[in-house]
Design an enzyme around this catalytic site. Structure first.
Site, PDB file in Angstrom:
ATOM      1  N   ASP A 157       0.829  -1.208   0.000  1.00  0.00           N
ATOM      2  CA  ASP A 157       0.000   0.000   0.000  1.00  0.00           C
ATOM      3  C   ASP A 157       0.863   1.257   0.000  1.00  0.00           C
ATOM      4  OD1 ASP A 157      -2.277   1.546   0.051  1.00  0.00           O
ATOM      5  OD2 ASP A 157      -2.619   1.311   2.195  1.00  0.00           O
TER       6      ASP A 157
ATOM      7  N   ASN B  28     -10.460  -2.733  -6.634  1.00  0.00           N
ATOM      8  CA  ASN B  28      -9.541  -1.876  -7.406  1.00  0.00           C
ATOM      9  C   ASN B  28     -10.005  -1.600  -8.839  1.00  0.00           C
ATOM     10  OD1 ASN B  28      -6.548  -3.149  -5.757  1.00  0.00           O
ATOM     11  ND2 ASN B  28      -7.663  -1.247  -5.380  1.00  0.00           N
TER      12      ASN B  28
HETATM   13  C1  FPP Z   1      -1.833  -0.007  -3.415  1.00  0.00           C
HETATM   14  O1  FPP Z   1      -1.339   1.315  -3.420  1.00  0.00           O
HETATM   15  C2  FPP Z   1      -1.279  -0.757  -4.543  1.00  0.00           C
HETATM   16  C3  FPP Z   1      -2.018  -1.325  -5.550  1.00  0.00           C
HETATM   17  C4  FPP Z   1      -3.486  -1.229  -5.602  1.00  0.00           C
HETATM   18  C5  FPP Z   1      -1.370  -2.030  -6.681  1.00  0.00           C
HETATM   19  C6  FPP Z   1      -0.195  -2.905  -6.344  1.00  0.00           C
HETATM   20  C7  FPP Z   1       0.421  -3.376  -7.593  1.00  0.00           C
HETATM   21  C8  FPP Z   1       1.732  -3.536  -7.830  1.00  0.00           C
HETATM   22  C9  FPP Z   1       2.764  -3.340  -6.798  1.00  0.00           C
HETATM   23  C10 FPP Z   1       2.250  -3.898  -9.199  1.00  0.00           C
HETATM   24  C11 FPP Z   1       1.811  -5.163  -9.839  1.00  0.00           C
HETATM   25  C12 FPP Z   1       1.815  -6.388  -9.032  1.00  0.00           C
HETATM   26  C13 FPP Z   1       2.760  -7.358  -9.027  1.00  0.00           C
HETATM   27  C14 FPP Z   1       2.516  -8.603  -8.200  1.00  0.00           C
HETATM   28  C15 FPP Z   1       4.028  -7.274  -9.768  1.00  0.00           C
HETATM   29  P1  FPP Z   1      -2.348   2.510  -3.676  1.00  0.00           P
HETATM   30  O2  FPP Z   1      -2.358   2.825  -5.131  1.00  0.00           O
HETATM   31  O3  FPP Z   1      -3.688   2.180  -3.097  1.00  0.00           O
HETATM   32  O4  FPP Z   1      -1.646   3.665  -2.881  1.00  0.00           O
HETATM   33  P2  FPP Z   1      -2.344   4.927  -2.223  1.00  0.00           P
HETATM   34  O5  FPP Z   1      -3.183   4.405  -1.093  1.00  0.00           O
HETATM   35  O6  FPP Z   1      -1.156   5.720  -1.762  1.00  0.00           O
HETATM   36  O7  FPP Z   1      -3.133   5.615  -3.294  1.00  0.00           O
END
Ligand code: FPP
Length: 237
Positions: free
Chosen positions: A18, A66
């Site tokens: 996150d 998401n």
């Molecule tokens: C949460 O941060 C993250 C995600 C919803 C996406 C995670 C995906 C990856 C790390 C890349 C692809 C996956 C793999 C397994 C290679 P957020 O966007 O909710 O952060 P925020 O809360 O700061 O907006």
């Protein structure tokens, strides 16, 4: 560190990646830049877990919620997911068994094929189990398990009184695996966000104030040390 080889051996760790968006915003970059950096961290932390002798790790990559994000962001995450699945591992060398949690039928066919192929190729590997949750939600997983058991009853393969916790556990994506010892959530949030609701019944929660793209091997050491300090009683004394 002399006891380094022991302090993480056999652990089962859930990780909610996150803070990618906030990391990018702080730098005036597009959110996708945060996801890219997050994917690199995912790769490095997986390797580190391997080196530490962790038994299983569960990464929350994409939740059933998401999809509500803008189309460009969803496609960028999926593209990174595909890229990193291909380049992140030398599956045979690292000896990982890869398991995908979640409803993959909603993903593009090319990703589904890749996932099926990787699971098939690694199913007999004996090292760490690397679980990646994509289009995953804890409640949908429980609903799916209930349905699978109901179908078994309908086919006459089991009776309703055989439905117990072990039967439910066996119907989860994580069947046969130990429940997470702790669930790590960076970025300062203190929620499970629909992650592993069934399996997290006795998991410790470890929250950290670092955003996922800044997360390092040292942060994982700190999280494991924090977990090792907690005393676990499973409801007993
Ligand atoms: C949460 O941060 C993250 C995600 C919803 C996406 C995670 C995906 C990856 C790390 C890349 C692809 C996956 C793999 C397994 C290679 P957020 O966007 O909710 O952060 P925020 O809360 O700061 O907006």
């Amino acid at each position: 560190m002399a006891d380094k080889e022991h302090f993480a051996r056999g652990l089962s760790i859930g990780i909610i990646m996150d803070g990618n968006g906030r990391w990018a915003k702080k730098r005036g970059l597009p959110r996708t830049a945060g996801h890219k950096r997050g994917a690199e961290v995912f790769q490095d932390i997986t390797r580190y877990c391997n080196e530490l002798g962790v038994e299983s790790v569960f990464f929350y990559a994409f939740s059933t919620e998401n999809w509500k994000r803008p189309f460009e962001e969803v496609s960028a995450i999926m593209k990174l997911f595909g890229e990193y699945l291909l380049k992140a591992f030398d599956y045979q060398k690292e000896n990982n068994r890869v398991v995908f949690m979640g409803d993959r039928t909603a993903l593009e066919p090319r990703y589904q094929s890749l996932m099926n192929e990787i699971e098939e190729k690694t199913k007999n590997n004996t090292g760490m189990t690397l679980n990646i949750a994509v289009n995953y939600g804890g409640r949908p997983e429980i609903v799916r398990a209930a349905r699978l058991l109901a179908e078994k009853v309908q086919r006459g393969e089991m009776s309703p009184d055989q439905i117990d916790e072990a039967a439910l556990s066996a119907a989860m994506y994580t069947h046969g695996q130990k429940d997470p010892d702790f669930i790590l959530r960076p970025s300062g949030e203190k929620r499970l966000s629909n992650f592993m609701l069934w399996q997290a019944a006795y998991s410790e929660m470890v929250e950290m104030d670092v955003l996922w793209p800044d997360f390092t091997r040292h942060d994982l050491d700190l999280a494991i040390e924090e977990f090792n300090r907690r005393s676990r009683r499973f409801g007993g004394l």
